[in-house]
Write a protein that holds these residues in place. Sequence first.
Motif, PDB file in Angstrom:
ATOM      1  N   ALA A  36       0.813  -1.217   0.000  1.00 45.15           N
ATOM      2  CA  ALA A  36       0.000   0.000   0.000  1.00 45.15           C
ATOM      3  C   ALA A  36       0.849   1.271   0.000  1.00 45.15           C
ATOM      4  CB  ALA A  36      -0.940  -0.003   1.206  1.00 45.15           C
ATOM      5  N   ASP A  37       1.988   1.238   0.674  1.00 42.51           N
ATOM      6  CA  ASP A  37       2.814   2.421   0.845  1.00 42.51           C
ATOM      7  C   ASP A  37       3.644   2.737  -0.401  1.00 42.51           C
ATOM      8  OD1 ASP A  37       4.045   4.459   2.760  1.00 42.51           O
ATOM      9  OD2 ASP A  37       5.820   3.353   2.072  1.00 42.51           O
ATOM     10  N   GLU A  38       3.560   3.966  -0.872  1.00 43.92           N
ATOM     11  CA  GLU A  38       4.267   4.372  -2.092  1.00 43.92           C
ATOM     12  C   GLU A  38       5.784   4.290  -1.935  1.00 43.92           C
ATOM     13  OE1 GLU A  38       4.598   8.223  -5.092  1.00 43.92           O
ATOM     14  OE2 GLU A  38       3.047   8.179  -3.557  1.00 43.92           O
ATOM     15  N   GLU A  39       6.292   4.693  -0.773  1.00 45.27           N
ATOM     16  CA  GLU A  39       7.738   4.613  -0.547  1.00 45.27           C
ATOM     17  C   GLU A  39       8.209   3.167  -0.557  1.00 45.27           C
ATOM     18  OE1 GLU A  39       9.207   6.831   2.796  1.00 45.27           O
ATOM     19  OE2 GLU A  39       7.932   8.548   2.308  1.00 45.27           O
ATOM     20  N   ARG A  40       7.414   2.280  -0.001  1.00 45.36           N
ATOM     21  CA  ARG A  40       7.758   0.850   0.012  1.00 45.36           C
ATOM     22  C   ARG A  40       7.818   0.317  -1.414  1.00 45.36           C
ATOM     23  NH1 ARG A  40       8.154  -2.678   4.337  1.00 45.36           N
ATOM     24  NH2 ARG A  40       8.414  -4.758   3.589  1.00 45.36           N
ATOM     25  N   ARG A  41       6.848   0.706  -2.245  1.00 48.59           N
ATOM     26  CA  ARG A  41       6.848   0.251  -3.643  1.00 48.59           C
ATOM     27  C   ARG A  41       8.076   0.766  -4.383  1.00 48.59           C
ATOM     28  NH1 ARG A  41       1.649   1.975  -3.063  1.00 48.59           N
ATOM     29  NH2 ARG A  41       1.904   3.670  -4.589  1.00 48.59           N
ATOM     30  N   ALA A  42       8.445   2.013  -4.154  1.00 50.51           N
ATOM     31  CA  ALA A  42       9.638   2.573  -4.804  1.00 50.51           C
ATOM     32  C   ALA A  42      10.891   1.830  -4.348  1.00 50.51           C
ATOM     33  CB  ALA A  42       9.753   4.060  -4.495  1.00 50.51           C
ATOM     34  N   ALA A  43      10.963   1.500  -3.062  1.00 50.85           N
ATOM     35  CA  ALA A  43      12.117   0.754  -2.552  1.00 50.85           C
ATOM     36  C   ALA A  43      12.171  -0.646  -3.163  1.00 50.85           C
ATOM     37  CB  ALA A  43      12.054   0.671  -1.025  1.00 50.85           C
ATOM     38  N   HIS A  59      10.685  -6.203 -14.283  1.00 54.06           N
ATOM     39  CA  HIS A  59       9.530  -5.730 -13.525  1.00 54.06           C
ATOM     40  C   HIS A  59       9.243  -4.264 -13.841  1.00 54.06           C
ATOM     41  CE1 HIS A  59      12.776  -3.990 -11.222  1.00 54.06           C
ATOM     42  NE2 HIS A  59      11.883  -3.174 -10.687  1.00 54.06           N
ATOM     43  N   ALA A  60       8.151  -3.780 -13.276  1.00 49.76           N
ATOM     44  CA  ALA A  60       7.800  -2.363 -13.360  1.00 49.76           C
ATOM     45  C   ALA A  60       6.810  -2.052 -12.249  1.00 49.76           C
ATOM     46  CB  ALA A  60       7.169  -2.047 -14.718  1.00 49.76           C
ATOM     47  N   GLN A  61       6.646  -0.764 -11.996  1.00 47.62           N
ATOM     48  CA  GLN A  61       5.585  -0.333 -11.097  1.00 47.62           C
ATOM     49  C   GLN A  61       4.328  -0.125 -11.937  1.00 47.62           C
ATOM     50  OE1 GLN A  61       5.937   2.095  -7.645  1.00 47.62           O
ATOM     51  NE2 GLN A  61       8.065   2.594  -8.160  1.00 47.62           N
ATOM     52  N   GLN A  62       3.194  -0.479 -11.355  1.00 46.90           N
ATOM     53  CA  GLN A  62       1.929  -0.365 -12.070  1.00 46.90           C
ATOM     54  C   GLN A  62       1.670   1.084 -12.484  1.00 46.90           C
ATOM     55  OE1 GLN A  62      -1.674  -1.514  -9.944  1.00 46.90           O
ATOM     56  NE2 GLN A  62      -2.232  -2.694 -11.748  1.00 46.90           N
ATOM     57  N   GLY A  63       1.097   1.224 -13.675  1.00 44.65           N
ATOM     58  CA  GLY A  63       0.773   2.544 -14.194  1.00 44.65           C
ATOM     59  C   GLY A  63       1.577   2.899 -15.420  1.00 44.65           C
ATOM     60  N   GLY A  64       2.442   1.998 -15.838  1.00 47.67           N
ATOM     61  CA  GLY A  64       3.252   2.237 -17.026  1.00 47.67           C
ATOM     62  C   GLY A  64       2.508   1.853 -18.293  1.00 47.67           C
ATOM     63  N   ALA A  75       2.371  -3.076  -7.306  1.00 44.42           N
ATOM     64  CA  ALA A  75       1.133  -2.300  -7.298  1.00 44.42           C
ATOM     65  C   ALA A  75       0.707  -1.922  -5.884  1.00 44.42           C
ATOM     66  CB  ALA A  75       0.023  -3.108  -7.968  1.00 44.42           C
ATOM     67  N   ALA A  76      -0.176  -0.933  -5.814  1.00 44.09           N
ATOM     68  CA  ALA A  76      -0.711  -0.474  -4.529  1.00 44.09           C
ATOM     69  C   ALA A  76      -1.872  -1.337  -4.063  1.00 44.09           C
ATOM     70  CB  ALA A  76      -1.161   0.983  -4.641  1.00 44.09           C
TER      71      ALA A  76
END
Length: 146
Positions: A36-43, A59-64, A75-76
């Motif tokens: 859920a945490d944005e900083e955690r996802r970035a890490a 991999h990638a972060q969701q939203g690309g 993802a969140a």
Amino acid sequence: MQVDFYHLTRMPLERALPQIAAKVVASGARLLIVAADEERRAALDRLLWNYAPDSFLPHAQQGGAADERQPILIAADVNPANRARHIALVDGEWRDAALDFDRAFHFFDEEHIRAARAAWKELAARDGVERRYWKQNEAGRWEQTA
């Protein structure tokens, strides 16, 4: 449906998650990682790029633009835009939507042990859910204890 509970006692998530993710990708499957945490996802995004000098986890972060092509998507929430059938819940929070996947990996530490125990008990009453509990032994190896 299989749910693997990973109790992080000796090994931090940053070492355990890449091992699981690598096995999922090597099997030809896809993985959705939820935090859920944005900083955690970035890490986690940074971690998967350089967790080992001789390894790479695509991999990638969701939203690309190419979420649907990603073997691993961070993802969140539980939204498998990459059509993943495996999910890793990495923030200690169980989400019932994970039951829509073939396999769920629920990582939790001591701070989240009460919630993990509650999820374990709740899932015992669900038809078609196989639960497995993994804990590290003194040597740091994962052992299935339930």
